[in-house]
Design a protein around this motif. Sequence first.
Motif, PDB file in Angstrom:
ATOM      1  N   ASN A 110       7.787  11.778 146.067  1.00 18.51           N
ATOM      2  CA  ASN A 110       6.708  10.793 146.142  1.00 18.51           C
ATOM      3  C   ASN A 110       6.920   9.777 145.030  1.00 18.51           C
ATOM      4  OD1 ASN A 110       4.218   9.434 145.725  1.00 18.51           O
ATOM      5  ND2 ASN A 110       3.160  11.041 146.857  1.00 18.51           N
ATOM      6  N   LEU A 111       7.293   8.577 145.423  1.00 16.86           N
ATOM      7  CA  LEU A 111       7.544   7.514 144.443  1.00 16.86           C
ATOM      8  C   LEU A 111       6.586   6.360 144.647  1.00 16.86           C
ATOM      9  CD1 LEU A 111      11.445   7.677 144.591  1.00 16.86           C
ATOM     10  CD2 LEU A 111      10.035   8.267 142.635  1.00 16.86           C
ATOM     11  N   PHE A 112       5.348   6.725 145.046  1.00 16.65           N
ATOM     12  CA  PHE A 112       4.399   5.640 145.313  1.00 16.65           C
ATOM     13  C   PHE A 112       2.996   5.879 144.769  1.00 16.65           C
ATOM     14  CE2 PHE A 112       2.742   8.058 148.952  1.00 16.65           C
ATOM     15  CZ  PHE A 112       3.862   8.724 149.441  1.00 16.65           C
ATOM     16  N   GLN A 113       2.765   7.003 144.095  1.00 15.87           N
ATOM     17  CA  GLN A 113       1.392   7.236 143.662  1.00 15.87           C
ATOM     18  C   GLN A 113       1.250   7.384 142.158  1.00 15.87           C
ATOM     19  OE1 GLN A 113       0.019  10.389 146.235  1.00 15.87           O
ATOM     20  NE2 GLN A 113      -1.398   8.961 147.220  1.00 15.87           N
ATOM     21  N   ASP A 114       2.168   6.782 141.432  1.00 12.11           N
ATOM     22  CA  ASP A 114       2.084   6.850 139.986  1.00 12.11           C
ATOM     23  C   ASP A 114       1.872   5.418 139.490  1.00 12.11           C
ATOM     24  OD1 ASP A 114       3.389   8.972 137.679  1.00 12.11           O
ATOM     25  OD2 ASP A 114       3.259   6.838 137.166  1.00 12.11           O
ATOM     26  N   ASP A 116       3.025   3.867 137.148  1.00 12.57           N
ATOM     27  CA  ASP A 116       4.277   3.196 136.769  1.00 12.57           C
ATOM     28  C   ASP A 116       4.974   2.528 137.946  1.00 12.57           C
ATOM     29  OD1 ASP A 116       4.154   3.760 134.107  1.00 12.57           O
ATOM     30  OD2 ASP A 116       5.299   5.631 134.249  1.00 12.57           O
ATOM     31  N   TYR A 117       4.622   2.955 139.172  1.00 19.23           N
ATOM     32  CA  TYR A 117       5.332   2.429 140.346  1.00 19.23           C
ATOM     33  C   TYR A 117       4.636   1.229 140.992  1.00 19.23           C
ATOM     34  CZ  TYR A 117       7.854   6.874 139.917  1.00 19.23           C
ATOM     35  OH  TYR A 117       8.598   7.932 139.455  1.00 19.23           O
ATOM     36  N   LYS A 118       3.728   0.630 140.234  1.00 13.25           N
ATOM     37  CA  LYS A 118       2.975  -0.513 140.769  1.00 13.25           C
ATOM     38  C   LYS A 118       3.911  -1.606 141.307  1.00 13.25           C
ATOM     39  CE  LYS A 118      -0.634  -3.718 139.229  1.00 13.25           C
ATOM     40  NZ  LYS A 118      -1.561  -4.007 138.120  1.00 13.25           N
ATOM     41  N   PHE A 119       5.009  -1.849 140.601  1.00 12.48           N
ATOM     42  CA  PHE A 119       5.943  -2.888 141.045  1.00 12.48           C
ATOM     43  C   PHE A 119       7.242  -2.286 141.590  1.00 12.48           C
ATOM     44  CE2 PHE A 119       3.328  -5.017 137.716  1.00 12.48           C
ATOM     45  CZ  PHE A 119       2.646  -5.865 138.580  1.00 12.48           C
ATOM     46  N   GLY A 120       7.144  -1.068 142.034  1.00  3.60           N
ATOM     47  CA  GLY A 120       8.320  -0.439 142.630  1.00  3.60           C
ATOM     48  C   GLY A 120       8.812   0.743 141.830  1.00  3.60           C
ATOM     49  N   SER A 121       9.695   1.514 142.432  1.00  2.01           N
ATOM     50  CA  SER A 121      10.235   2.711 141.774  1.00  2.01           C
ATOM     51  C   SER A 121      11.736   2.544 141.540  1.00  2.01           C
ATOM     52  CB  SER A 121       9.933   3.942 142.626  1.00  2.01           C
ATOM     53  OG  SER A 121      10.523   3.855 143.910  1.00  2.01           O
ATOM     54  N   VAL A 122      12.539   2.893 142.537  1.00  3.71           N
ATOM     55  CA  VAL A 122      13.997   2.813 142.353  1.00  3.71           C
ATOM     56  C   VAL A 122      14.508   1.381 142.302  1.00  3.71           C
ATOM     57  CG1 VAL A 122      14.644   5.079 143.266  1.00  3.71           C
ATOM     58  CG2 VAL A 122      14.262   3.176 144.843  1.00  3.71           C
ATOM     59  N   SER A 123      13.689   0.419 142.715  1.00  2.24           N
ATOM     60  CA  SER A 123      14.151  -0.979 142.607  1.00  2.24           C
ATOM     61  C   SER A 123      13.238  -1.799 141.689  1.00  2.24           C
ATOM     62  CB  SER A 123      14.305  -1.619 143.986  1.00  2.24           C
ATOM     63  OG  SER A 123      13.373  -1.144 144.899  1.00  2.24           O
ATOM     64  N   SER A 153      14.076  13.951 152.251  1.00  2.00           N
ATOM     65  CA  SER A 153      13.600  12.798 153.030  1.00  2.00           C
ATOM     66  C   SER A 153      13.118  11.734 152.077  1.00  2.00           C
ATOM     67  CB  SER A 153      12.395  13.192 153.874  1.00  2.00           C
ATOM     68  OG  SER A 153      12.788  13.809 155.018  1.00  2.00           O
ATOM     69  N   LEU A 154      13.671  10.553 152.203  1.00  4.13           N
ATOM     70  CA  LEU A 154      13.374   9.523 151.214  1.00  4.13           C
ATOM     71  C   LEU A 154      12.681   8.319 151.814  1.00  4.13           C
ATOM     72  CD1 LEU A 154      16.865   9.580 149.482  1.00  4.13           C
ATOM     73  CD2 LEU A 154      14.829  10.876 148.869  1.00  4.13           C
ATOM     74  N   TRP A 155      11.490   8.062 151.330  1.00  2.00           N
ATOM     75  CA  TRP A 155      10.805   6.828 151.713  1.00  2.00           C
ATOM     76  C   TRP A 155      10.341   6.126 150.451  1.00  2.00           C
ATOM     77  CZ3 TRP A 155       5.499   5.365 151.156  1.00  2.00           C
ATOM     78  CH2 TRP A 155       5.247   4.080 151.674  1.00  2.00           C
ATOM     79  N   PHE A 156      10.585   4.833 150.405  1.00  2.00           N
ATOM     80  CA  PHE A 156      10.241   4.049 149.219  1.00  2.00           C
ATOM     81  C   PHE A 156       9.205   2.997 149.576  1.00  2.00           C
ATOM     82  CE2 PHE A 156      14.590   5.518 149.076  1.00  2.00           C
ATOM     83  CZ  PHE A 156      14.560   6.287 147.920  1.00  2.00           C
ATOM     84  N   ALA A 157       8.150   2.977 148.775  1.00  2.00           N
ATOM     85  CA  ALA A 157       7.105   1.971 149.006  1.00  2.00           C
ATOM     86  C   ALA A 157       7.506   0.641 148.375  1.00  2.00           C
ATOM     87  CB  ALA A 157       5.796   2.470 148.408  1.00  2.00           C
ATOM     88  N   ASP A 158       8.703   0.588 147.813  1.00  2.00           N
ATOM     89  CA  ASP A 158       9.152  -0.589 147.059  1.00  2.00           C
ATOM     90  C   ASP A 158       9.170  -1.867 147.894  1.00  2.00           C
ATOM     91  OD1 ASP A 158      10.045   1.819 145.651  1.00  2.00           O
ATOM     92  OD2 ASP A 158      11.191   0.465 144.362  1.00  2.00           O
ATOM     93  N   GLY A 159       8.672  -2.910 147.296  1.00  2.82           N
ATOM     94  CA  GLY A 159       8.687  -4.211 147.964  1.00  2.82           C
ATOM     95  C   GLY A 159       7.841  -5.188 147.174  1.00  2.82           C
ATOM     96  N   THR A 160       7.620  -6.363 147.724  1.00  5.88           N
ATOM     97  CA  THR A 160       6.786  -7.360 147.030  1.00  5.88           C
ATOM     98  C   THR A 160       5.756  -7.952 147.995  1.00  5.88           C
ATOM     99  OG1 THR A 160       8.328  -9.170 147.544  1.00  5.88           O
ATOM    100  CG2 THR A 160       8.650  -8.031 145.436  1.00  5.88           C
TER     101      THR A 160
END
Length: 406
Positions: A110-114, A116-123, A153-160
């Motif tokens: 889960n890389l979307f509920q912290d 720190d991830y407001k502006f993305g996680s891996v990107s 299973s990898l899903w990233f909420a990363d984007g703008t």
Amino acid sequence: MKDQVYNIFEQQQTDRGIDLEAVKQKLKEIQVETPSWGYGDSGTRFKVFQQEGVPRNLYEKIQDAAQVHKHTGICPGVAIHIPWDQADDYQEIKRFAAEHGMKVGAVNPNLFQDEDYKFGSVSNSNPKVRKKAVEHLLECVQIAREVGSKDLSLWFADGTNYPGQADIRKRKHWMYESLAEMYQALDDDMRMLIEYKFFEPAFYHTDLADWGMSYNMAMKLGPKAEVLVDTGHHPQGTNIEHIVAYLLDEKRLGGFHFNSRKYADDDLIVAAHNPYELFLTFFQIVSAQNDSDAGIRKTTENIAYMLDQCHNLEPKIPAMIRSITNVQTLYAKALLIDLKEVEDAQQKQDVLAAENAVRKAFEFDVTPLLNVVREEMGVPANPLEAYLSSSYGEEILARGKGGASW
Ligand code: PSV
Ligand code: MN
């Protein structure tokens, strides 16, 4: 339950040249994983309605998932989401699952509920945040190892949200660098299943917006990276079965998250709105199962079939069972397609005959077939009815309201 209706069905299919024993075998072999989070409370951005009896922890989620398996016989795996399903001792989780005839399936970071991830996680442009995201990915690889799972299973909420908000090309590189670190940590028999989604929570651009971007990422990473198709993650009107056929042919179709969508990523009961779409998806899979290329046939054997749903209004275990039986029904229908008839029509460029050869399989009532398959598997002919007439739904009410939620 080989009654008269079944006998007529059997004769009809035999007359068409369909090997019904082979069809039955396929129906017994398919396994569909259910998501731990689908048993918990969920909602929309407007409201999460709490249901009574919702599991309060991973143990109870596994117990609920075991009910789905008990009644369908094809759902021994339960996917977990970290940290929603964080545990002190994953060996114990593995043991507990086994005691219930279950195993832990795909591990979802889960890389979307912290915060720190407001502006993305891996990107994210901030290297500290990217490092934290990679550490979480590595933690999930270790968890997978401990629970005996082979799939991440990898899903990233990363984007703008706005043009100019971030450098899209730089983000692309950062994502690759982060995923490459994770790739290095995988055991030889582990896989990264890379999901894509064209919007939400970001609304201007998503770093992995479509199958092509996931595919490109997988190709760069290496053979242990494959694409995961979540059926709810496409714009209206997308031809999902075309994507499936393309990825099968490239031997990079790793798995599915099945659910229904009407407008956005609605995460509803599978095939509730457009059963024909799932039937046509299975048509591509069945066709690939019979391909002369052994690599394509092997790809079909390694597809991780999973549900990714949330039941906001309906009771969760019955909704899950309904989804599973819908998957079975549509797979059964696709297995009745006479591929030779389709091929002959294609060779003659007879458009109507080709379409007819596919569609007529959809029109068969496969209930007698599924009754027999289920009887031979030792599960109830009507899994949903059997669950509803059991006492489990009543018993779990003692858990009260306020169970796990996301
Ligand atoms: C995102 O919409 C998604 O499809 C991903 O698979 C997540 O892991 C899951 O839903 C739960 O949020
Ligand atoms: Mn998904």
